[in-house]
Design an enzyme around this catalytic site. Structure first.
Site, PDB file in Angstrom:
ATOM      1  N   ARG A  57       0.807  -1.217   0.000  1.00 11.53           N
ATOM      2  CA  ARG A  57       0.000   0.000   0.000  1.00 11.53           C
ATOM      3  C   ARG A  57       0.844   1.273   0.000  1.00 11.53           C
ATOM      4  NH1 ARG A  57      -2.267  -4.086   2.169  1.00 11.53           N
ATOM      5  NH2 ARG A  57      -0.511  -4.104   3.612  1.00 11.53           N
ATOM      6  N   THR A  58       1.813   1.352   0.916  1.00 13.12           N
ATOM      7  CA  THR A  58       2.565   2.602   1.064  1.00 13.12           C
ATOM      8  C   THR A  58       3.409   2.895  -0.169  1.00 13.12           C
ATOM      9  OG1 THR A  58       2.655   2.268   3.468  1.00 13.12           O
ATOM     10  CG2 THR A  58       4.194   3.854   2.520  1.00 13.12           C
ATOM     11  N   LYS A  85      26.084  -4.997  -1.766  1.00 11.30           N
ATOM     12  CA  LYS A  85      27.542  -5.040  -1.883  1.00 11.30           C
ATOM     13  C   LYS A  85      28.242  -4.347  -0.715  1.00 11.30           C
ATOM     14  CE  LYS A  85      27.074  -4.889  -6.927  1.00 11.30           C
ATOM     15  NZ  LYS A  85      27.376  -4.120  -8.170  1.00 11.30           N
ATOM     16  N   ARG A 107      11.683   4.036   3.683  1.00 12.58           N
ATOM     17  CA  ARG A 107      11.231   3.073   4.697  1.00 12.58           C
ATOM     18  C   ARG A 107      12.436   2.257   5.116  1.00 12.58           C
ATOM     19  NH1 ARG A 107       5.936  -0.704   4.766  1.00 12.58           N
ATOM     20  NH2 ARG A 107       5.135   1.316   5.414  1.00 12.58           N
ATOM     21  N   HIS A 135       5.172   6.357  11.546  1.00 14.13           N
ATOM     22  CA  HIS A 135       4.684   6.195  10.171  1.00 14.13           C
ATOM     23  C   HIS A 135       3.737   7.366   9.926  1.00 14.13           C
ATOM     24  CE1 HIS A 135       3.589   4.634   6.418  1.00 14.13           C
ATOM     25  NE2 HIS A 135       3.208   3.402   6.723  1.00 14.13           N
TER      26      HIS A 135
END
Length: 315
Positions: A57-58, A85, A107, A135
């Site tokens: 969703r986000t 890496k 995020r 959030h």
């Protein structure tokens, strides 16, 4: 007037800031979709979605929001980046800035990661969820959904039930809804409720029984158990949790007759919420998803605009 170059958390916002975002989101929400898709507000700007955790969703709504504003949107995941890496988060951000990113939607599993990178770069940072911390856009879209359902924030009773300890959604919602005058009741197993939860604001309190939390509530929000963050077995079993803390028809009947049911997703049906309630007439779960695009359009427009203004003032 909006002056924030970054959106790192609800804690940084005033009541007026919050209401300004909701007003801007309403403007985008009522614009016909065909017109919204052709806007050029952020034409020529580059927005990078940098997600170190899974999201449907986000990430998707941030992508849709950026594109509807006319921006170039790039999605980066750690599996396809130089992080595999050994590249550090800060080096990744600096390289994205060198590629002329105007805003990075981040995020990250580490609480405080957006705050850290925001102090070391020139582009705007939008927190799309950091660990168990905050959030902010989820809380904003939740408030927008509540508002769209005709409910007033002052005196509103909101029950948030579930894994409070690991929930950035619960923290951001408690801060935001409390700032707007709502009473916030946090409820969950003792092992999944932080001891200092009531320090989130004077209108926030914790309850140990889901029945007490839901009784007389205007809004009931269910949260999933975040098994990916559990350090050990903090509940006896999901069956026991569903029986004791799950949102069932019996429990929901204790709320006000016109109460709405929310969930930030993803849903674990039959655990924190029964399917009949998630899909029932009181559920606004899909309304939350729809609201996400308008709210994130508003946020991107505001933070990128504030970043432009700050750079003009420094030149």
């Amino acid at each position: 007037m909006w002056t924030h170059r970054h959106l790192l958390g609800i804690a940084q916002l005033s009541r007026d800031d919050i209401l300004h975002v909701l007003d801007q989101a309403q403007r985008w929400f009522v614009v016909p979709r065909t017109e919204a898709k052709n806007t050029r507000v952020l034409h020529g700007r580059s927005i990078v979605n940098l997600f170190f955790e899974s999201s449907t969703r986000t990430r998707t709504s941030f992508e849709a929001a950026g594109k509807r504003l006319g921006a170039d949107v790039v999605n980066v995941t750690p599996q396809t980046s130089s992080v595999t890496k050994g590249e550090t988060l800060l080096d990744t951000v600096r390289n994205l800035e060198a590629l002329r990113a105007d805003a990075i939607v981040l995020r990250h599993p580490a609480s405080g990661a957006p705050d850290f990178v925001s102090t070391h770069g020139r582009c705007s940072i939008v927190n799309a969820g950091d660990g168990s911390h905050e959030h902010p856009t989820q809380a904003l879209l939740d408030a927008f959904t509540i508002q769209r359902k005709g409910k007033r924030f002052e005196g509103l009773v909101v029950a948030i039930c579930g894994d409070i300890l690991h929930s950035r959604v619960a923290r951001s919602n408690a801060l935001l809804l409390g700032a707007l005058g709502a009473e916030v009741r946090l409820c969950g197993p003792r092992t999944l409720v932080p001891r200092a939860a009531e320090a989130l604001g004077p209108t926030v309190r914790t309850l140990s029984r889901v029945e007490d939390a839901v009784e007389g509530a205007d809004v009931v929000m269910a949260l999933r158990i975040q098994t990916e963050r559990l350090a050990g077995p903090l509940i006896p079993s999901t069956r026991e949790y569903a029986r004791t803390f799950g949102l069932s028809g019996r429990v929901l009947a204790l709320a006000k007759p016109d109460a709405i049911v929310m969930h930030p997703g993803p849903i674990n049906r039959g655990v924190e919420i029964e399917s009949g309630i998630a899909d029932g007439p009181q559920s606004v779960i899909l309304d939350q998803v729809e609201a996400g695009i308008a709210v994130r359009m508003a946020v991107l427009e505001l933070v990128v605009g504030a970043g432009d203004a700050e750079r003009r003032g420094a030149s």
